[in-house]
Motif scaffolding. Structure first.
Motif, PDB file in Angstrom:
ATOM      1  N   ILE A  32     -15.933  -3.871  -1.044  1.00 37.57           N
ATOM      2  CA  ILE A  32     -14.718  -4.625  -1.317  1.00 37.57           C
ATOM      3  C   ILE A  32     -13.803  -3.679  -1.914  1.00 37.57           C
ATOM      4  CG2 ILE A  32     -13.652  -6.663  -2.446  1.00 37.57           C
ATOM      5  CD1 ILE A  32     -15.400  -7.329   0.025  1.00 37.57           C
ATOM      6  N   GLU A  33     -13.846  -2.897  -2.878  1.00 32.52           N
ATOM      7  CA  GLU A  33     -13.242  -2.254  -3.547  1.00 32.52           C
ATOM      8  C   GLU A  33     -12.281  -1.246  -2.604  1.00 32.52           C
ATOM      9  OE1 GLU A  33     -13.360   1.325  -6.854  1.00 32.52           O
ATOM     10  OE2 GLU A  33     -14.320  -0.530  -7.254  1.00 32.52           O
ATOM     11  N   LYS A  34     -12.996  -0.595  -1.554  1.00 30.22           N
ATOM     12  CA  LYS A  34     -12.591   0.342  -0.690  1.00 30.22           C
ATOM     13  C   LYS A  34     -11.776  -0.339   0.679  1.00 30.22           C
ATOM     14  CE  LYS A  34     -16.297   3.473  -1.264  1.00 30.22           C
ATOM     15  NZ  LYS A  34     -17.850   4.082  -0.752  1.00 30.22           N
ATOM     16  N   THR A  35     -12.044  -1.488   0.628  1.00 30.81           N
ATOM     17  CA  THR A  35     -11.477  -2.161   1.719  1.00 30.81           C
ATOM     18  C   THR A  35      -9.950  -2.555   0.863  1.00 30.81           C
ATOM     19  OG1 THR A  35     -12.469  -4.252   1.329  1.00 30.81           O
ATOM     20  CG2 THR A  35     -13.289  -2.793   3.085  1.00 30.81           C
ATOM     21  N   VAL A  36      -9.940  -3.039  -0.122  1.00 28.11           N
ATOM     22  CA  VAL A  36      -8.765  -3.546  -1.065  1.00 28.11           C
ATOM     23  C   VAL A  36      -7.984  -2.253  -1.041  1.00 28.11           C
ATOM     24  CG1 VAL A  36      -7.928  -4.276  -3.152  1.00 28.11           C
ATOM     25  CG2 VAL A  36      -9.660  -5.389  -2.042  1.00 28.11           C
ATOM     26  N   GLU A  37      -8.494  -1.073  -1.368  1.00 32.49           N
ATOM     27  CA  GLU A  37      -7.628   0.285  -1.503  1.00 32.49           C
ATOM     28  C   GLU A  37      -6.908   0.615  -0.284  1.00 32.49           C
ATOM     29  OE1 GLU A  37     -10.199   3.247  -3.187  1.00 32.49           O
ATOM     30  OE2 GLU A  37     -10.553   2.347  -5.037  1.00 32.49           O
ATOM     31  N   ARG A  38      -7.768   0.623   0.707  1.00 32.37           N
ATOM     32  CA  ARG A  38      -7.164   0.968   2.229  1.00 32.37           C
ATOM     33  C   ARG A  38      -6.013  -0.204   2.370  1.00 32.37           C
ATOM     34  NH1 ARG A  38      -5.985   4.492   5.241  1.00 32.37           N
ATOM     35  NH2 ARG A  38      -8.231   5.377   5.188  1.00 32.37           N
ATOM     36  N   GLU A  39      -6.037  -1.450   2.180  1.00 33.77           N
ATOM     37  CA  GLU A  39      -5.045  -2.342   2.260  1.00 33.77           C
ATOM     38  C   GLU A  39      -3.847  -1.918   1.430  1.00 33.77           C
ATOM     39  OE1 GLU A  39      -4.693  -4.906   4.879  1.00 33.77           O
ATOM     40  OE2 GLU A  39      -6.685  -4.029   5.422  1.00 33.77           O
ATOM     41  N   LEU A  40      -4.161  -1.728   0.277  1.00 37.84           N
ATOM     42  CA  LEU A  40      -3.091  -1.372  -0.485  1.00 37.84           C
ATOM     43  C   LEU A  40      -2.174  -0.092  -0.126  1.00 37.84           C
ATOM     44  CD1 LEU A  40      -4.568  -2.041  -4.023  1.00 37.84           C
ATOM     45  CD2 LEU A  40      -2.855  -3.327  -2.902  1.00 37.84           C
ATOM     46  N   VAL A  41      -2.871   0.983   0.680  1.00 41.30           N
ATOM     47  CA  VAL A  41      -2.276   1.901   0.992  1.00 41.30           C
ATOM     48  C   VAL A  41      -1.389   1.477   2.299  1.00 41.30           C
ATOM     49  CG1 VAL A  41      -2.706   4.083   2.367  1.00 41.30           C
ATOM     50  CG2 VAL A  41      -3.868   3.499   0.187  1.00 41.30           C
ATOM     51  N   LEU A  42      -1.901   0.493   3.022  1.00 44.07           N
ATOM     52  CA  LEU A  42      -1.148   0.253   4.143  1.00 44.07           C
ATOM     53  C   LEU A  42      -0.011  -0.415   3.791  1.00 44.07           C
ATOM     54  CD1 LEU A  42      -4.133  -0.819   6.516  1.00 44.07           C
ATOM     55  CD2 LEU A  42      -2.646   1.127   6.694  1.00 44.07           C
ATOM     56  N   LEU A  43      -0.259  -1.323   2.854  1.00 49.62           N
ATOM     57  CA  LEU A  43       1.116  -1.976   2.398  1.00 49.62           C
ATOM     58  C   LEU A  43       2.300  -1.259   1.631  1.00 49.62           C
ATOM     59  CD1 LEU A  43      -0.630  -5.222   0.642  1.00 49.62           C
ATOM     60  CD2 LEU A  43       0.722  -5.114   2.797  1.00 49.62           C
ATOM     61  N   GLU A  44       1.807  -0.234   1.227  1.00 50.43           N
ATOM     62  CA  GLU A  44       2.525   0.678   0.479  1.00 50.43           C
ATOM     63  C   GLU A  44       3.396   1.444   1.575  1.00 50.43           C
ATOM     64  OE1 GLU A  44       2.253   4.926  -1.926  1.00 50.43           O
ATOM     65  OE2 GLU A  44       1.370   3.057  -2.878  1.00 50.43           O
ATOM     66  N   LYS A  45       2.812   1.897   2.725  1.00 48.83           N
ATOM     67  CA  LYS A  45       3.317   2.409   3.595  1.00 48.83           C
ATOM     68  C   LYS A  45       4.362   1.640   4.298  1.00 48.83           C
ATOM     69  CE  LYS A  45      -0.322   5.974   4.792  1.00 48.83           C
ATOM     70  NZ  LYS A  45      -1.216   6.164   5.821  1.00 48.83           N
ATOM     71  N   LEU A  46       4.040   0.412   4.601  1.00 48.19           N
ATOM     72  CA  LEU A  46       4.880  -0.618   5.160  1.00 48.19           C
ATOM     73  C   LEU A  46       6.311  -0.703   4.167  1.00 48.19           C
ATOM     74  CD1 LEU A  46       2.618  -3.437   6.566  1.00 48.19           C
ATOM     75  CD2 LEU A  46       3.892  -2.024   7.884  1.00 48.19           C
ATOM     76  N   VAL A  47       5.952  -0.822   2.857  1.00 44.05           N
ATOM     77  CA  VAL A  47       7.039  -1.079   2.239  1.00 44.05           C
ATOM     78  C   VAL A  47       7.976   0.065   2.082  1.00 44.05           C
ATOM     79  CG1 VAL A  47       7.721  -1.264  -0.212  1.00 44.05           C
ATOM     80  CG2 VAL A  47       5.857  -2.853   0.474  1.00 44.05           C
ATOM     81  N   GLN A  48       7.396   1.415   2.108  1.00 42.20           N
ATOM     82  CA  GLN A  48       8.075   2.680   2.162  1.00 42.20           C
ATOM     83  C   GLN A  48       9.034   2.727   3.484  1.00 42.20           C
ATOM     84  OE1 GLN A  48       8.733   4.650  -0.211  1.00 42.20           O
ATOM     85  NE2 GLN A  48       7.495   3.540  -1.546  1.00 42.20           N
ATOM     86  N   LYS A  49       8.354   2.204   4.470  1.00 39.72           N
ATOM     87  CA  LYS A  49       9.303   2.104   5.928  1.00 39.72           C
ATOM     88  C   LYS A  49      10.187   1.320   5.862  1.00 39.72           C
ATOM     89  CE  LYS A  49       5.593   3.669   9.137  1.00 39.72           C
ATOM     90  NZ  LYS A  49       4.805   3.249  10.207  1.00 39.72           N
ATOM     91  N   SER A  50      10.069   0.129   5.202  1.00 38.43           N
ATOM     92  CA  SER A  50      11.238  -0.795   5.201  1.00 38.43           C
ATOM     93  C   SER A  50      12.284  -0.707   3.933  1.00 38.43           C
ATOM     94  CB  SER A  50      10.630  -2.244   4.933  1.00 38.43           C
ATOM     95  OG  SER A  50      10.290  -2.328   3.497  1.00 38.43           O
ATOM     96  N   LYS A  51      12.041   0.232   3.380  1.00 39.38           N
ATOM     97  CA  LYS A  51      13.169   0.371   2.243  1.00 39.38           C
ATOM     98  C   LYS A  51      14.071   1.349   2.806  1.00 39.38           C
ATOM     99  CE  LYS A  51      10.408   0.505  -2.044  1.00 39.38           C
ATOM    100  NZ  LYS A  51      10.024   1.273  -3.200  1.00 39.38           N
ATOM    101  N   PRO A  52      15.386   1.183   2.670  1.00 40.42           N
ATOM    102  CA  PRO A  52      16.310   2.134   3.049  1.00 40.42           C
ATOM    103  C   PRO A  52      16.274   3.620   2.335  1.00 40.42           C
ATOM    104  CG  PRO A  52      17.313   0.196   2.050  1.00 40.42           C
ATOM    105  CD  PRO A  52      16.055   0.226   2.110  1.00 40.42           C
TER     106      PRO A  52
END
Length: 125
Positions: free
Chosen positions: A79-99
């Motif tokens: 569970i910890e590893k899958t949550v870490e993976r999801e957080l990395v993906l979310l961070e990448k999505l946020v970075q892409k959406s930030k101008p």
């Protein structure tokens, strides 16, 4: 971890997480890099045995996973590893959406024009 209500296994290059919920037995299948591949909810009738293990057998059959390469693993670690993976993906999505900083500066220096405006870059004398 409650061995009767939660289970994590590694089968070949995939991980399966299974747990009981109010809806039934929920499961998720992850690849070797902890990306979510599939998942669902199984509704089991009253069964003999521990429901998460019965669900595991159904998941293996349904997804045609190899039966000989199974290894029980630590549920919390998966569970910890899958949550870490999801957080990395979310961070990448946020970075892409930030101008970018350059876009912000450009918008400040040259604010977006309205549809009926034209920009005159020459200075009047």
């Amino acid at each position: 971890m409650n061995e009767n209500t939660e289970l994590a296994v590694k089968i070949a290059d995939k991980f399966i997480e299974i747990h009981e919920s109010d809806e039934g037995i929920e499961y998720s299948i992850f690849d070797s890099k902890y990306y979510l591949l599939d998942g669902g909810v199984l509704e089991l009738e009253d069964t003999l045995g521990i429901p998460v293990y019965i669900a595991l057998a159904e998941i293996i059959d349904f997804h045609d996973l190899p039966k000989l390469e199974m290894e029980k693993i630590n549920y919390e670690d998966l569970i910890e590893k899958t949550v870490e993976r999801e957080l990395v993906l979310l961070e990448k999505l946020v970075q892409k959406s930030k101008p970018s900083l350059l876009e912000k500066i450009s918008d400040f220096v040259n604010p977006p024009m309205q549809a009926n405006e034209t920009r005159n870059n020459s200075f009047e004398k």
